[in-house]
Motif scaffolding. Structure first.
Motif, PDB file in Angstrom:
ATOM      1  N   SER A 186       0.763  -0.882  -0.367  1.00 52.57           N
ATOM      2  CA  SER A 186       0.084   0.299   0.265  1.00 52.57           C
ATOM      3  C   SER A 186       0.825   1.077   0.145  1.00 52.57           C
ATOM      4  N   ALA A 187       2.417   1.241   0.442  1.00 55.49           N
ATOM      5  CA  ALA A 187       3.223   2.131  -0.074  1.00 55.49           C
ATOM      6  C   ALA A 187       3.596   2.605  -1.513  1.00 55.49           C
ATOM      7  N   CYS A 188       2.581   2.621  -2.314  1.00 60.85           N
ATOM      8  CA  CYS A 188       2.761   2.903  -3.705  1.00 60.85           C
ATOM      9  C   CYS A 188       1.613   3.833  -3.679  1.00 60.85           C
ATOM     10  N   ALA A 189       0.967   4.015  -3.104  1.00 63.77           N
ATOM     11  CA  ALA A 189       0.351   5.496  -2.677  1.00 63.77           C
ATOM     12  C   ALA A 189       1.429   6.869  -2.807  1.00 63.77           C
ATOM     13  N   SER A 190       1.652   6.121  -1.678  1.00 69.39           N
ATOM     14  CA  SER A 190       2.889   7.469  -1.310  1.00 69.39           C
ATOM     15  C   SER A 190       3.765   7.038  -1.717  1.00 69.39           C
TER      16      SER A 190
ATOM     17  N   VAL B  41      -4.956  -1.846  16.717  1.00 64.75           N
ATOM     18  CA  VAL B  41      -3.154  -0.771  16.017  1.00 64.75           C
ATOM     19  C   VAL B  41      -3.411   0.176  15.640  1.00 64.75           C
ATOM     20  N   LEU B  42      -4.723   0.324  14.391  1.00 62.22           N
ATOM     21  CA  LEU B  42      -5.087   1.655  14.552  1.00 62.22           C
ATOM     22  C   LEU B  42      -5.215   2.844  14.995  1.00 62.22           C
ATOM     23  N   ALA B  43      -5.534   1.846  16.599  1.00 61.60           N
ATOM     24  CA  ALA B  43      -6.391   3.245  17.114  1.00 61.60           C
ATOM     25  C   ALA B  43      -5.268   3.490  17.950  1.00 61.60           C
ATOM     26  N   VAL B  44      -4.103   2.334  18.595  1.00 56.08           N
ATOM     27  CA  VAL B  44      -3.106   3.622  18.960  1.00 56.08           C
ATOM     28  C   VAL B  44      -2.227   4.327  18.412  1.00 56.08           C
ATOM     29  N   SER B  45      -2.076   4.388  16.497  1.00 58.78           N
ATOM     30  CA  SER B  45      -1.703   5.035  16.246  1.00 58.78           C
ATOM     31  C   SER B  45      -2.526   6.372  16.101  1.00 58.78           C
ATOM     32  N   LEU B  46      -3.535   6.340  15.473  1.00 59.10           N
ATOM     33  CA  LEU B  46      -4.420   7.327  15.776  1.00 59.10           C
ATOM     34  C   LEU B  46      -4.248   7.772  16.872  1.00 59.10           C
ATOM     35  N   LEU B  47      -4.658   7.441  18.475  1.00 61.28           N
ATOM     36  CA  LEU B  47      -3.968   8.670  19.362  1.00 61.28           C
ATOM     37  C   LEU B  47      -2.250   9.632  19.398  1.00 61.28           C
ATOM     38  N   PHE B  48      -1.532   9.275  18.307  1.00 61.13           N
ATOM     39  CA  PHE B  48      -0.533   9.794  18.478  1.00 61.13           C
ATOM     40  C   PHE B  48      -0.838  10.964  17.376  1.00 61.13           C
ATOM     41  N   ALA B  49      -1.015   9.941  16.222  1.00 61.34           N
ATOM     42  CA  ALA B  49      -1.832  11.070  15.910  1.00 61.34           C
ATOM     43  C   ALA B  49      -2.173  12.499  15.835  1.00 61.34           C
TER      44      ALA B  49
ATOM     45  N   GLY C  24      -0.455   5.137   7.840  1.00 61.64           N
ATOM     46  CA  GLY C  24      -0.351   4.525   8.210  1.00 61.64           C
ATOM     47  C   GLY C  24      -1.268   3.515   8.249  1.00 61.64           C
ATOM     48  N   PRO C  25      -2.294   3.954   9.251  1.00 63.43           N
ATOM     49  CA  PRO C  25      -3.011   3.407   9.789  1.00 63.43           C
ATOM     50  C   PRO C  25      -4.752   3.708   8.325  1.00 63.43           C
ATOM     51  N   SER C  26      -4.381   4.522   7.458  1.00 67.37           N
ATOM     52  CA  SER C  26      -5.162   4.634   6.139  1.00 67.37           C
ATOM     53  C   SER C  26      -4.867   3.625   4.739  1.00 67.37           C
ATOM     54  N   ASN C  27      -3.621   3.284   4.942  1.00 64.39           N
ATOM     55  CA  ASN C  27      -2.678   2.004   3.883  1.00 64.39           C
ATOM     56  C   ASN C  27      -3.449   0.700   4.751  1.00 64.39           C
ATOM     57  N   MET C  28      -3.569   0.830   5.992  1.00 61.20           N
ATOM     58  CA  MET C  28      -4.479  -0.746   6.292  1.00 61.20           C
ATOM     59  C   MET C  28      -5.146  -1.125   5.706  1.00 61.20           C
ATOM     60  N   ILE C  29      -5.884   0.326   6.522  1.00 59.84           N
ATOM     61  CA  ILE C  29      -7.284   0.632   5.842  1.00 59.84           C
ATOM     62  C   ILE C  29      -8.127   0.071   4.268  1.00 59.84           C
ATOM     63  N   SER C  30      -7.500   1.061   3.651  1.00 60.48           N
ATOM     64  CA  SER C  30      -7.578   0.921   2.712  1.00 60.48           C
ATOM     65  C   SER C  30      -6.799  -0.563   1.751  1.00 60.48           C
ATOM     66  N   SER C  31      -6.562  -1.081   2.056  1.00 58.94           N
ATOM     67  CA  SER C  31      -5.525  -2.133   1.709  1.00 58.94           C
ATOM     68  C   SER C  31      -5.816  -3.702   2.290  1.00 58.94           C
ATOM     69  N   ALA C  32      -5.223  -3.810   3.522  1.00 61.59           N
ATOM     70  CA  ALA C  32      -5.562  -4.950   4.077  1.00 61.59           C
ATOM     71  C   ALA C  32      -6.886  -5.447   4.631  1.00 61.59           C
ATOM     72  N   ILE C  33      -7.073  -4.626   5.386  1.00 65.62           N
ATOM     73  CA  ILE C  33      -8.359  -4.160   6.316  1.00 65.62           C
ATOM     74  C   ILE C  33      -9.908  -4.675   4.794  1.00 65.62           C
ATOM     75  N   SER C  34      -9.401  -3.964   4.044  1.00 64.55           N
ATOM     76  CA  SER C  34     -10.381  -4.135   2.778  1.00 64.55           C
ATOM     77  C   SER C  34     -10.471  -5.511   2.331  1.00 64.55           C
ATOM     78  N   ALA C  35      -8.987  -6.316   2.155  1.00 67.20           N
ATOM     79  CA  ALA C  35      -9.192  -7.175   1.731  1.00 67.20           C
ATOM     80  C   ALA C  35      -9.359  -8.298   3.206  1.00 67.20           C
ATOM     81  N   ASP C  36      -9.018  -8.049   4.089  1.00 70.10           N
ATOM     82  CA  ASP C  36     -10.328  -8.664   5.069  1.00 70.10           C
ATOM     83  C   ASP C  36     -11.733  -8.520   5.425  1.00 70.10           C
ATOM     84  N   LEU C  37     -12.685  -7.603   4.971  1.00 74.29           N
ATOM     85  CA  LEU C  37     -13.817  -7.537   4.312  1.00 74.29           C
ATOM     86  C   LEU C  37     -13.886  -8.443   3.488  1.00 74.29           C
TER      87      LEU C  37
END
Length: 502
Positions: free
Chosen positions: A189-193, A367-375, A405-418
Motif C-alpha cells: 500500500s506504499a504504492c500511493a505514497s 493497532v489503528l487505535a494506538v496509531s491514531l491517538l499518536f496522530a 499508516g492507518p489510512s493504508n491499512m484500512i484501504s488495503s489489508a482491512i479491505s481485503a479482510d472485509l
C-alpha cells in the motif's frame, strides 16, 4: 491439552514464502507501480497549484498568447481577480475530483468483479492520462482558460482514476492469502505514497519550464504504464495454471484465524475458513456479490465511515501540503514540493510496520487505535512547527507515520479482510465491490473536506485547519471503537487461555 485455533501462532512469513513464485513478484510490482502512476498524476496537480494560481490571476498574464477570437474565451487568463479566489477554485476542483472519484469507486468495484480486471485497470490508466494531458498541458499550449471546461475534465478524470484501487486490491487479493497479509499489504500500500513522491519529484524537475510540462511528463508515463499493464498483468493464479487461493491452505495453519474477531463467528469450524475470493465453485463463472449485500457485511459500514474521516485528513495533506508550505512559510514552490515527500515517507514506514504488528497480534483495530491517538498529538505538534525545513520535515514524517499508516491499512489489508469473510464464501467475487465501498465512502469524506479546508483557511487561518484535522482523526477512533473494544477483549481472552494451557 490442545490449544485453540486462535492461539496457534506460527510465523506468517513461512506460509507466505512457501507459496511465493515469480508470478507473485511480477503481480506485486505491476499493481504497485500502476497505482503509483495514478497517484503521481494526481500529485502533480497539488504540486503546481501556486503556478496555476499565478497564471489564472492578473498579476501573471501570458504575453505570448496568440490572437484567437473571441478574446475573452481564448486569450484571457484572468479567470479570477485575485489569488484568494483562485485558491478557492483550486479547492473546488479537488472537491469535484473526489466526489466523481467516490461515485466512480462504487461503480468500478462492481464492474471490476464482473469484467476482466486487467482491461478495466489499463483502460482507466490510459484514458486518465489523456484527460490529465488535456487539463494541464493542452489548455496551456492553446492558452485556453475556462472554469467549466476544467471542471468537466476533472469530473471525467475522477471517474477514470476510480478504476485503479478496486482493481489492484482485487488482483492482490487473488494472489496473496491471509498469511502475512498485514505486512504484504502494508508494504504494497506504499504504492500511493511512492506515487506521491514520484509526482512531486517529476513536477519539481520540470516546473521551471512551466507547469504544463509537469502534467505532460506524468501523463506520458501513466499512459505507458497502462499499456504495460494491459499486456503483462495476470489477474489470478489460474491464468498460469497455479492453484487458486484456498486450494492448499489446509496445510498452512497460520492462515486459519487472520483478523478472526472482525471477519467471522468465533464458533465457525477452522476448516471453514479456508476459501478463496476467486475460488471456482460448481459453476465456471462465480456469482458476484451484490452492492447492498456487501454493505451489510460485518465491519464494512464502520470502517467505511472511519475511513471517510481519516481519508479527509490524509488527502488534505496530499492536496494542500505543498501549497501550505509555500503559503505559510514563504518557501519556493519547488522546495515545498520536495519537502512534502517526507509525509509520504512516514506513511510508507507506518503502513509496513503497523501491518506487521497487526499480523503478529492477528488484530487490526487496536493497532489503528494506538496509531491514531499518536496522530492527534503529531497534528498538534505539526501545527506549531517553526520556520525550519529540517524540523518541519521530521514532524511531517512523524505525522505521516501515524496518519498515512492507518489510512493504508484500512484501504488495503482491512479491505481485503472485509471482502474475504466467511459470509461471502458462496459469492466469491466480492473483493473489488467491498474495496470500492470502503474507498468510495472515504473519498466522499475527503471530497467534502477539501472544500472545507479552503473555506476554513480563508476565513480562520491554517491553525483552525489543523484543529479540524484533529477533530476528524478523533472521529475515526470513535467509529471503530466497537471493533476496538471487541478485539481488545478477545486479545485478553486469548491471553488467559494461553496461561491456562501452560
Amino acid at each position: 491439552m490442545a490449544m485453540p485455533g486462535s492461539l496457534r501462532r506460527q510465523p506468517g512469513s513461512r506460509g507466505l514464502v512457501s507459496h511465493c513464485t515469480h508470478h507473485h513478484i511480477v503481480v506485486f510490482l505491476l499493481t504497485f507501480f500502476s497505482y503509483s502512476l495514478l497517484h503521481a498524476s494526481r500529485k502533480t496537480f497539488s504540486n503546481v497549484k501556486v503556478s496555476i494560481s499565478n497564471q489564472w490571476t492578473p498579476s501573471c498574464q501570458n504575453s505570448t498568447a496568440p490572437e484567437l477570437r473571441p478574446y475573452e474565451l481564448w486569450n484571457s487568463s484572468h479567470l479570477f481577480p485575485n489569488a484568494d479566489e483562485a485558491t478557492l477554485f483550486l479547492g473546488t476542483l479537488d472537491t469535484i475530483f473526489l466526489f466523481s472519484y467516490a461515485v466512480g469507486l462504487f461503480v468500478s468495484g462492481i464492474v471490476g468483479d464482473r469484467l476482466n480486471l486487467r482491461w478495466v485497470l489499463s483502460f482507466g490508466m490510459c484514458s486518465s492520462a489523456l484527460v490529465v494531458f488535456s487539463f494541464g498541458t493542452l489548455t496551456e499550449w492553446l492558452h485556453f482558460y475556462n472554469k467549466w471546461f476544467y471542471c468537466c475534465l476533472w469530473i471525467v478524470n475522477g471517474l477514470l482514476q476510480s478504476t485503479g484501487w478496486p482493481c489492484v486490491v482485487a488482483v492482490m487479493g487473488n494472489w496473496f492469502g491471509k498469511a502475512g497479509r498485514g505486512f504484504v499489504f502494508g508494504l504494497w500500500s506504499a504504492c500511493a505514497s511512492v506515487g506521491n513522491i514520484l509526482g512531486a519529484f517529476l513536477a519539481s524537475c520540470v516546473l521551471k519550464y512551466g507547469y504544463e510540462y509537469a502534467f505532460l511528463v506524468t501523463a506520458s508515463v501513466q499512459f505507458a504504464g497502462g499499456v504495460i499493464v494491459f499486456f503483462g498483468l495476470l489477474t489470478s493464479p489460474k491464468e498460469v495454471g497455479l492453484p487458486e487461493l484456498g486450494a492448499d491452505e489446509d496445510e498452512v495453519s497460520v492462515e486459519e484465524d487472520a483478523n478472526r474477531p472482525l471477519m467471522g463467528n468465533d464458533d465457525v469450524d477452522d476448516d471453514d475458513r479456508n476459501y478463496s475470493i476467486q475460488a471456482a465453485d460448481n459453476d465456471n463463472q462465480p456469482k458476484a456479490i451484490g452492492f447492498f449485500q456487501a454493505c451489510c457485511l460485518p465491519g464494512v459500514v464502520l470502517y467505511s465511515l472511519a475511513y471517510a474521516c481519516l481519508k479527509l485528513v490524509n488527502y488534505s495533506f496530499f492536496f494542500w501540503l505543498p501549497f501550505y508550505l509555500s503559503n505559510n512559510f514563504g518557501w519556493k514552490e519547488a522546495e515545498a514540493d520536495q519537502l512534502s515527500i517526507w509525509y509520504d515517507v512516514g506513511g510508507i514506514i507506518g503502513g509496513t510496520i503497523q501491518g506487521l504488528i497487526s499480523d503478529v497480534l492477528q488484530k487490526r483495530a487496536p493497532v489503528l487505535a494506538v496509531s491514531l491517538l499518536f496522530a492527534v498529538g503529531s497534528l498538534f505538534g505539526y501545527s506549531r512547527s517553526p520556520n525550519s525545513k529540517r524540523i518541519n520535515a521530521v514532524i511531517m514524517a512523524i505525522t505521516g507515520f501515524f496518519i498515512g499508516g492507518p489510512s493504508n491499512m484500512i484501504s488495503s489489508a482491512i479491505s481485503a479482510d472485509l471482502g474475504r469473510q466467511d459470509v461471502v464464501k458462496g459469492s466469491s467475487e466480492a473483493l473489488a465491490t467491498v474495496t470500492g465501498i470502503v474507498d468510495g465512502t472515504g473519498s466522499i469524506g475527503a471530497a467534502v473536506g477539501q472544500y472545507l479546508v479552503s473555506l476554513i483557511q480563508e476565513n480562520l487561518g491554517w491553525m483552525w485547519v489543523f484543529y479540524f484535522f484533529i477533530l476528524m482523526t478523533s472521529s475515526t477512533i470513535l467509529f471503530i471503537s466497537p471493533l476496538i473494544v471487541r478485539e481488545v477483549r478477545l486479545l485478553l481472552h486469548e491471553r488467559r487461555l494461553r496461561m491456562l494451557a501452560e
